[in-house]
Design a protein around this motif. Structure first.
Motif, mmCIF file in Angstrom:
data_model
loop_
_atom_site.group_PDB
_atom_site.id
_atom_site.type_symbol
_atom_site.label_atom_id
_atom_site.label_comp_id
_atom_site.label_asym_id
_atom_site.label_seq_id
_atom_site.Cartn_x
_atom_site.Cartn_y
_atom_site.Cartn_z
ATOM 1 N N ALA A 137 4.462 -2.254 -11.091
ATOM 2 C CA ALA A 137 4.784 -2.257 -12.524
ATOM 3 C C ALA A 137 3.612 -1.724 -13.342
ATOM 4 O O ALA A 137 3.473 -2.043 -14.511
ATOM 5 C CB ALA A 137 5.156 -3.671 -12.970
ATOM 6 N N ALA A 140 2.064 4.129 -13.023
ATOM 7 C CA ALA A 140 2.845 5.041 -12.176
ATOM 8 C C ALA A 140 4.292 4.574 -12.079
ATOM 9 O O ALA A 140 5.224 5.384 -12.111
ATOM 10 C CB ALA A 140 2.215 5.127 -10.786
ATOM 11 N N ASN A 160 8.021 -6.404 -8.728
ATOM 12 C CA ASN A 160 6.561 -6.477 -8.788
ATOM 13 C C ASN A 160 6.039 -7.848 -8.382
ATOM 14 O O ASN A 160 6.698 -8.860 -8.575
ATOM 15 C CB ASN A 160 6.069 -6.139 -10.206
ATOM 16 C CG ASN A 160 4.582 -5.854 -10.239
ATOM 17 O OD1 ASN A 160 4.080 -5.125 -9.383
ATOM 18 N ND2 ASN A 160 3.874 -6.427 -11.193
ATOM 19 N N ARG A 161 4.832 -7.836 -7.804
ATOM 20 C CA ARG A 161 4.169 -9.079 -7.410
ATOM 21 C C ARG A 161 4.070 -10.021 -8.601
ATOM 22 O O ARG A 161 4.376 -11.194 -8.498
ATOM 23 C CB ARG A 161 2.771 -8.711 -6.864
ATOM 24 C CG ARG A 161 1.932 -9.874 -6.434
ATOM 25 C CD ARG A 161 0.634 -9.387 -5.849
ATOM 26 N NE ARG A 161 -0.188 -8.639 -6.807
ATOM 27 C CZ ARG A 161 -1.363 -8.104 -6.532
ATOM 28 N NH1 ARG A 161 -1.861 -8.195 -5.311
ATOM 29 N NH2 ARG A 161 -2.039 -7.460 -7.459
ATOM 30 N N THR A 162 3.653 -9.495 -9.754
ATOM 31 C CA THR A 162 3.578 -10.313 -10.970
ATOM 32 C C THR A 162 4.857 -10.069 -11.774
ATOM 33 O O THR A 162 5.030 -9.007 -12.385
ATOM 34 C CB THR A 162 2.337 -9.922 -11.803
ATOM 35 O OG1 THR A 162 1.189 -9.951 -10.938
ATOM 36 C CG2 THR A 162 2.115 -10.864 -12.969
ATOM 37 N N GLY A 247 3.817 11.021 -1.011
ATOM 38 C CA GLY A 247 3.093 11.052 -2.280
ATOM 39 C C GLY A 247 2.359 12.359 -2.539
ATOM 40 O O GLY A 247 2.140 12.731 -3.696
HETATM 41 P P1 NDP Z 1 -1.901 0.208 -11.529
HETATM 42 O O1 NDP Z 1 -3.227 -0.377 -11.186
HETATM 43 O O2 NDP Z 1 -1.531 0.439 -12.963
HETATM 44 O O3 NDP Z 1 -0.743 -0.733 -10.898
HETATM 45 C C1 NDP Z 1 -0.878 -1.226 -9.605
HETATM 46 C C2 NDP Z 1 0.404 -1.956 -9.194
HETATM 47 O O4 NDP Z 1 0.278 -2.287 -7.801
HETATM 48 C C3 NDP Z 1 0.666 -3.266 -9.925
HETATM 49 O O5 NDP Z 1 2.044 -3.393 -10.168
HETATM 50 C C4 NDP Z 1 0.181 -4.339 -8.907
HETATM 51 O O6 NDP Z 1 0.864 -5.559 -9.002
HETATM 52 C C5 NDP Z 1 0.569 -3.669 -7.611
HETATM 53 N N1 NDP Z 1 -0.199 -4.150 -6.464
HETATM 54 C C6 NDP Z 1 -1.518 -3.926 -6.199
HETATM 55 N N2 NDP Z 1 -1.858 -4.500 -5.025
HETATM 56 C C7 NDP Z 1 -0.739 -5.120 -4.554
HETATM 57 C C8 NDP Z 1 -0.453 -5.883 -3.391
HETATM 58 N N3 NDP Z 1 -1.382 -6.140 -2.466
HETATM 59 N N4 NDP Z 1 0.799 -6.342 -3.209
HETATM 60 C C9 NDP Z 1 1.767 -6.077 -4.127
HETATM 61 N N5 NDP Z 1 1.559 -5.376 -5.256
HETATM 62 C C10 NDP Z 1 0.320 -4.902 -5.465
HETATM 63 O O7 NDP Z 1 -1.815 1.564 -10.688
HETATM 64 P P2 NDP Z 1 -0.984 2.897 -11.025
HETATM 65 O O8 NDP Z 1 0.374 2.495 -11.470
HETATM 66 O O9 NDP Z 1 -1.777 3.800 -11.886
HETATM 67 O O10 NDP Z 1 -0.920 3.606 -9.578
HETATM 68 C C11 NDP Z 1 -0.206 3.025 -8.498
HETATM 69 C C12 NDP Z 1 -0.329 3.896 -7.265
HETATM 70 O O11 NDP Z 1 0.355 5.142 -7.442
HETATM 71 C C13 NDP Z 1 -1.780 4.258 -6.900
HETATM 72 O O12 NDP Z 1 -1.893 4.136 -5.498
HETATM 73 C C14 NDP Z 1 -1.898 5.712 -7.337
HETATM 74 O O13 NDP Z 1 -2.868 6.404 -6.578
HETATM 75 C C15 NDP Z 1 -0.488 6.209 -7.041
HETATM 76 N N6 NDP Z 1 -0.135 7.402 -7.801
HETATM 77 C C16 NDP Z 1 0.230 8.524 -7.097
HETATM 78 C C17 NDP Z 1 0.602 9.663 -7.769
HETATM 79 C C18 NDP Z 1 0.999 10.871 -6.972
HETATM 80 O O14 NDP Z 1 1.108 11.962 -7.557
HETATM 81 N N7 NDP Z 1 1.263 10.741 -5.677
HETATM 82 C C19 NDP Z 1 0.623 9.745 -9.244
HETATM 83 C C20 NDP Z 1 0.252 8.492 -9.893
HETATM 84 C C21 NDP Z 1 -0.122 7.381 -9.171
HETATM 85 P P3 NDP Z 1 0.427 -6.691 -10.068
HETATM 86 O O15 NDP Z 1 1.052 -6.282 -11.374
HETATM 87 O O16 NDP Z 1 0.982 -7.930 -9.497
HETATM 88 O O17 NDP Z 1 -1.083 -6.668 -10.124
#
Ligand code: NDP
Length: 285
Positions: A137, A140, A160-162, A247
């Motif tokens: 959430a 991305a 989402n986890r949260t 990705g």
């Molecule tokens: P954010 O930090 O904004 O969000 C991270 C999300 O991951 C949150 O919803 C978080 O949950 C969740 N999360 C993290 N760790 C865990 C876990 N161990 N178990 C479950 N949920 C988890 O990151 P972004 O949205 O900016 O990016 C997300 C991913 O997408 C990244 O890996 C980024 O590199 C990738 N990305 C790839 C792109 C591409 O072109 N291929 C483009 C843009 C992004 P919670 O809310 O509970 O903390």
């Protein structure tokens, strides 16, 4: 690179922190070189909360435009005088164009990249064909949800986890987007046409154990993480004989509309940018 910088060289770039490992400079410079454009694409790493001042200093012709990555996508939205519908829905700008009159235009090409990656690796997939589940959430996930809403997906489920963050995204985008916690993932997966991992779990080395077996055999599994290229999630999806989208394809495809906006032409198709990215990522990819 043996390209000459002249007084007429156009400048574009990417702003992020950190930006050192961004694949955008190799991608755009390979296209610039192949197209024979007098231009250069450079990385910028403005410090902390300095992004608005950094961006304001570029107004009025210093630079064609910027791609914007973590953690500046929301700040880039705030410095955009004009914002596209998809960037407004995504709540983030990853493409900032500096117009000659000093104004800025914000757009978001991540969703376009995501849909183009599906079109390339799962060509018969139709976003209108069924519910899309997005795990995560953050920025991305919200951008992906916005793209699928605009593409006519009948339902977009944020898992989402949260839970509160999933609900925030659902409230921001409105129907057909809904939110639930990871505990409800299996239920959300049962009739999914596509499942997209938009968490950063892989980045920090934590495995994301999603109940992929709950998806229909026709579901397409996509992982935004591209290092490694075949993530644990995609490997499991293949074992279950689900089709997959990776990705790296999204990353490469989101660069195309940016290049077009910077230089007014499509990037040359002869360049193997996917192969180039794989060589930059190295053996771990
Ligand atoms: P954010 O930090 O904004 O969000 C991270 C999300 O991951 C949150 O919803 C978080 O949950 C969740 N999360 C993290 N760790 C865990 C876990 N161990 N178990 C479950 N949920 C988890 O990151 P972004 O949205 O900016 O990016 C997300 C991913 O997408 C990244 O890996 C980024 O590199 C990738 N990305 C790839 C792109 C591409 O072109 N291929 C483009 C843009 C992004 P919670 O809310 O509970 O903390």
């Amino acid at each position: 690179m043996s390209r000459k910088i002249t007084g007429a060289t156009l400048v574009a770039g990417v702003a992020g922190a950190p930006v050192r490992h961004s694949l955008s400079p190799p991608i755009h410079n390979a296209w610039i070189e192949a197209a024979g454009i007098d231009a250069v694409y450079v990385p910028f790493a403005p410090r902390g909360d300095n992004f608005p001042r950094f961006a304001d200093g570029l107004r009025g012709g210093a630079i064609r435009g910027l791609n914007v990555t973590v953690p500046f996508k929301e700040a880039a939205l705030s410095v955009s005088d004009e914002v596209s519908e998809r960037a407004t829905l995504a709540g983030a700008v990853n493409l900032l164009i500096f117009n000659e009159d000093g104004s800025t235009t914000g757009d978001n090409t991540d969703g376009l990249g995501l849909l183009a990656a599906f079109a390339a690796q799962a060509p018969d997939y139709d976003p209108k064909s069924g519910p899309v589940v997005i795990v995560g959430a953050g920025g991305a996930a919200r951008g992906a949800a916005a793209a699928f809403v605009l593409a006519g997906a009948p339902e977009v489920r944020i898992v989402n986890r949260t839970l509160a963050k999933a609900e925030l995204v659902a409230t921001a985008l409105g129907p057909p987007v809904s939110g639930c916690g990871l505990d409800d993932a299996a239920r959300a997966f049962t009739d999914a046409a596509a499942v997209i991992n938009a968490t950063s779990a892989g980045l920090v080395g934590e495995a994301l154990d999603l109940p992929l077996e709950a998806t229909p055999a026709s579901a397409i599994i996509m992982d935004m993480t591209y290092k490694p290229l075949e993530t644990q999630l995609l490997a499991r999806a293949r074992t279950l004989q689900r089709r997959t989208v990776d990705g790296l394809e999204m990353l490469v495809r989101q660069a195309v509309p940016s290049f077009e906006a910077f230089f007014g032409q499509a990037p040359p198709t002869a360049v193997d940018v996917r192969g180039l990215c794989l060589s930059v990522l190295g053996p771990a990819a």
